[in-house]
Design an enzyme around this catalytic site. Structure first.
Site, PDB file in Angstrom:
ATOM      1  N   THR A 140      94.487 -59.474 -78.962  1.00  0.00           N
ATOM      2  CA  THR A 140      94.609 -60.311 -80.168  1.00  0.00           C
ATOM      3  C   THR A 140      93.305 -60.333 -80.964  1.00  0.00           C
ATOM      4  O   THR A 140      93.336 -60.456 -82.189  1.00  0.00           O
ATOM      5  CB  THR A 140      95.001 -61.763 -79.800  1.00  0.00           C
ATOM      6  OG1 THR A 140      94.048 -62.262 -78.857  1.00  0.00           O
ATOM      7  CG2 THR A 140      96.400 -61.845 -79.219  1.00  0.00           C
ATOM      8  N   PHE A 147     102.757 -61.944 -77.903  1.00  0.00           N
ATOM      9  CA  PHE A 147     104.203 -62.142 -78.017  1.00  0.00           C
ATOM     10  C   PHE A 147     104.619 -63.599 -77.964  1.00  0.00           C
ATOM     11  O   PHE A 147     105.481 -64.034 -78.721  1.00  0.00           O
ATOM     12  CB  PHE A 147     104.914 -61.349 -76.916  1.00  0.00           C
ATOM     13  CG  PHE A 147     104.677 -59.869 -77.023  1.00  0.00           C
ATOM     14  CD1 PHE A 147     103.638 -59.260 -76.317  1.00  0.00           C
ATOM     15  CD2 PHE A 147     105.454 -59.105 -77.868  1.00  0.00           C
ATOM     16  CE1 PHE A 147     103.392 -57.901 -76.452  1.00  0.00           C
ATOM     17  CE2 PHE A 147     105.227 -57.732 -78.006  1.00  0.00           C
ATOM     18  CZ  PHE A 147     104.181 -57.143 -77.300  1.00  0.00           C
ATOM     19  N   ARG A 148     103.986 -64.397 -77.069  1.00  0.00           N
ATOM     20  CA  ARG A 148     104.533 -65.733 -76.798  1.00  0.00           C
ATOM     21  C   ARG A 148     103.619 -66.870 -77.249  1.00  0.00           C
ATOM     22  O   ARG A 148     103.964 -68.034 -77.072  1.00  0.00           O
ATOM     23  CB  ARG A 148     104.857 -65.846 -75.302  1.00  0.00           C
ATOM     24  CG  ARG A 148     105.973 -64.882 -74.913  1.00  0.00           C
ATOM     25  CD  ARG A 148     106.225 -64.801 -73.423  1.00  0.00           C
ATOM     26  NE  ARG A 148     107.210 -63.756 -73.177  1.00  0.00           N
ATOM     27  CZ  ARG A 148     106.915 -62.451 -73.171  1.00  0.00           C
ATOM     28  NH1 ARG A 148     105.636 -62.036 -73.376  1.00  0.00           N
ATOM     29  NH2 ARG A 148     107.843 -61.536 -72.970  1.00  0.00           N
ATOM     30  N   VAL A 215     100.652 -51.623 -74.953  1.00  0.00           N
ATOM     31  CA  VAL A 215     101.103 -50.280 -75.358  1.00  0.00           C
ATOM     32  C   VAL A 215     100.213 -49.722 -76.474  1.00  0.00           C
ATOM     33  O   VAL A 215     100.509 -48.673 -77.028  1.00  0.00           O
ATOM     34  CB  VAL A 215     102.577 -50.354 -75.838  1.00  0.00           C
ATOM     35  CG1 VAL A 215     103.497 -50.770 -74.696  1.00  0.00           C
ATOM     36  CG2 VAL A 215     102.728 -51.294 -77.036  1.00  0.00           C
ATOM     37  N   HIS A 231     103.759 -50.603 -69.373  1.00  0.00           N
ATOM     38  CA  HIS A 231     104.871 -50.754 -70.328  1.00  0.00           C
ATOM     39  C   HIS A 231     104.891 -49.608 -71.331  1.00  0.00           C
ATOM     40  O   HIS A 231     105.435 -49.735 -72.433  1.00  0.00           O
ATOM     41  CB  HIS A 231     104.779 -52.116 -71.040  1.00  0.00           C
ATOM     42  CG  HIS A 231     105.020 -53.277 -70.116  1.00  0.00           C
ATOM     43  ND1 HIS A 231     104.750 -54.584 -70.458  1.00  0.00           N
ATOM     44  CD2 HIS A 231     105.468 -53.325 -68.843  1.00  0.00           C
ATOM     45  CE1 HIS A 231     105.038 -55.379 -69.436  1.00  0.00           C
ATOM     46  NE2 HIS A 231     105.470 -54.639 -68.449  1.00  0.00           N
ATOM     47  N   CYS A 239     112.724 -38.609 -78.105  1.00  0.00           N
ATOM     48  CA  CYS A 239     114.116 -38.815 -78.525  1.00  0.00           C
ATOM     49  C   CYS A 239     114.825 -39.624 -77.448  1.00  0.00           C
ATOM     50  O   CYS A 239     114.747 -39.282 -76.258  1.00  0.00           O
ATOM     51  CB  CYS A 239     114.819 -37.473 -78.712  1.00  0.00           C
ATOM     52  SG  CYS A 239     116.587 -37.649 -79.006  1.00  0.00           S
ATOM     53  N   CYS A 242     117.828 -37.079 -76.080  1.00  0.00           N
ATOM     54  CA  CYS A 242     117.589 -35.850 -75.297  1.00  0.00           C
ATOM     55  C   CYS A 242     116.205 -35.834 -74.659  1.00  0.00           C
ATOM     56  O   CYS A 242     115.887 -34.925 -73.895  1.00  0.00           O
ATOM     57  CB  CYS A 242     117.763 -34.617 -76.189  1.00  0.00           C
ATOM     58  SG  CYS A 242     116.367 -34.326 -77.296  1.00  0.00           S
TER      59      CYS A 242
END
Ligand code: APR
Length: 355
Positions: A140, A147-148, A215, A231, A239, A242
């Site tokens: 941050t 997120f929370r 991430v 994560h 993709c 595939c």
């Protein structure tokens, strides 16, 4: 003015009746020589080396005159500020100095330093292999929302509508827009000093591995080498249909897979998906063998990463902006911002590893 010939009392530890005195004097060449004097019969007997006479040179060696001390309590009776910097290193690195003593001396030798951070530094210097587990709170201060928290992503949008396979299947446009927005923000972000401190600790063999739920790739961007992305990563595209690799440009410009025409997606773990096996197993193994696990900037709400700290037999430290609900079960809890807290602990580490 103390002449070069006078022994100067630098540190006296113990009790009135039984104490050890470390004295020093500066020689003409500016080098300091030190000696130990003990008083109290049991002390003298307790010591392998004789009462007096074995002089040493070098400030770090001065403190080593305390090694093997039979004293039950190394309570400071007198300490000259001249010896504080060396006392600090000795306290942080010597196995002779237990936690109670460290806390008892902390204010004197590390004025203004938070005692929990002094303890965390001692544990880090004393553990041969430490593991870091980080979450969105680590990023941050690089201007990536978590997120929370009150300003977190999941306060603005329901994660089920963007971060699940069902969302990808049922509303690909919203899914694509959510991740494309986060990817575009990546260009402007940089790791902060906290990320760089962790990379330095790895370089100094204090940290073995970083297992991260993030991430954003900021740990690697800061120079950390052994980073396990539990994560996945938002910096690589594949993709969904595939599996063929794609590019961020293709994804952010809403293109489809060049092989099968399928839906491109970031290589992040969506809710309900399995974690990348190698990253999980490597992190788990490191945590099981770690002497210390430092958890930074995570609400510990997401399974299975939130189970990891409990898997270690080592000590656990939790550094988080909010700890009230999430701090249970840790050996040490430090409520604070990741960057400042890591910088403060690192100042102590620098004292401990100083040559
Ligand atoms: N320093 C320290 N802690 C901070 C900071 C900061 N600068 N900023 C925020 N925090 C704390 C918040 O108080 C919160 O407790 O970091 C925690 C972040 O928690 P979450 O937002 O839940 O993030 P995280 O635990 O990493 O989420 C886990 O959930 O949404 C999924 O896949 C996503 O990897 C993520 C996973």
């Amino acid at each position: 003015m103390v002449s070069v010939k006078d022994w100067q009392e630098l540190l006296t530890v113990g009790t009135e009746n039984e104490h050890i005195k470390i004295s020093g004097k500066e020689k003409k060449n500016g080098e300091w020589v030190f000696k130990r004097t003990v008083n109290g019969d049991s002390l003298e007997r307790g010591y392998l080396s004789p009462r007096e006479g074995n002089e040493v040179t070098g400030w770090d060696n001065a403190l080593r005159l305390l090694d093997g001390s039979p004293l039950r309590s190394l309570h400071i009776l007198k300490a000259d500020p001249l010896i504080y910097p060396y006392l600090g290193k000795y306290m942080l690195t010597s196995k002779n100095i237990g936690e109670e003593l460290l806390l008892a001396w902390s204010d004197k030798v590390f004025p203004g330093k938070n005692k929990d951070m002094v303890m965390a530094a001692k544990w880090l210097l004393g553990s041969d292999r430490a593991v870091i587990l980080s979450g969105a709170g680590m990023s941050t201060e690089s201007n990536i929302p978590d997120f929370r928290s009150s300003s977190g992503w999941w306060k603005q949008i329901d994660p089920r509508t963007v971060a699940t396979v069902e969302a990808l299947d049922s509303n690909y446009d919203l899914f694509q827009e959510f991740y494309a927005t986060r990817m575009k923000a990546l260009d402007q972000i940089e790791p902060h000093e906290g990320h760089r401190v962790l990379a330095k600790w790895e370089e100094n063999n204090l940290v073995q591995l970083i297992g991260t739920q993030n991430v954003d790739g900021l740990h690697s961007a800061a120079g950390s080498l052994n980073v396990q992305e539990l994560h996945g990563s938002i910096r690589s595209i594949r993709c969904h249909d595939c599996g063929k690799e794609g590019s961020i440009e293709a994804f952010t410009s809403h293109e489809t897979c060049s092989r099968c025409g399928g839906r491109l997606r970031p290589a992040v773990v969506l809710f309900g998906e399995m974690l990348p096996q190698e990253a999980w197993e490597t992190t788990l193994e490191a945590i099981e063998q770690a002497g210390l696990v430092i958890v930074i900037g995570t609400s510990m709400e997401v399974y299975p990463a939130n189970q990891l700290p409990a898997m270690t037999s080592g000590k656990t430290v939790y550094i988080n902006a909010e700890t009230a609900e999430t701090g249970a079960g840790f050996d040490l809890i430090i409520e604070g911002k990741a960057k400042k807290t890591l910088q403060n602990i690192n100042e102590l580490i620098e004292i401990g590893i100083r040559r």
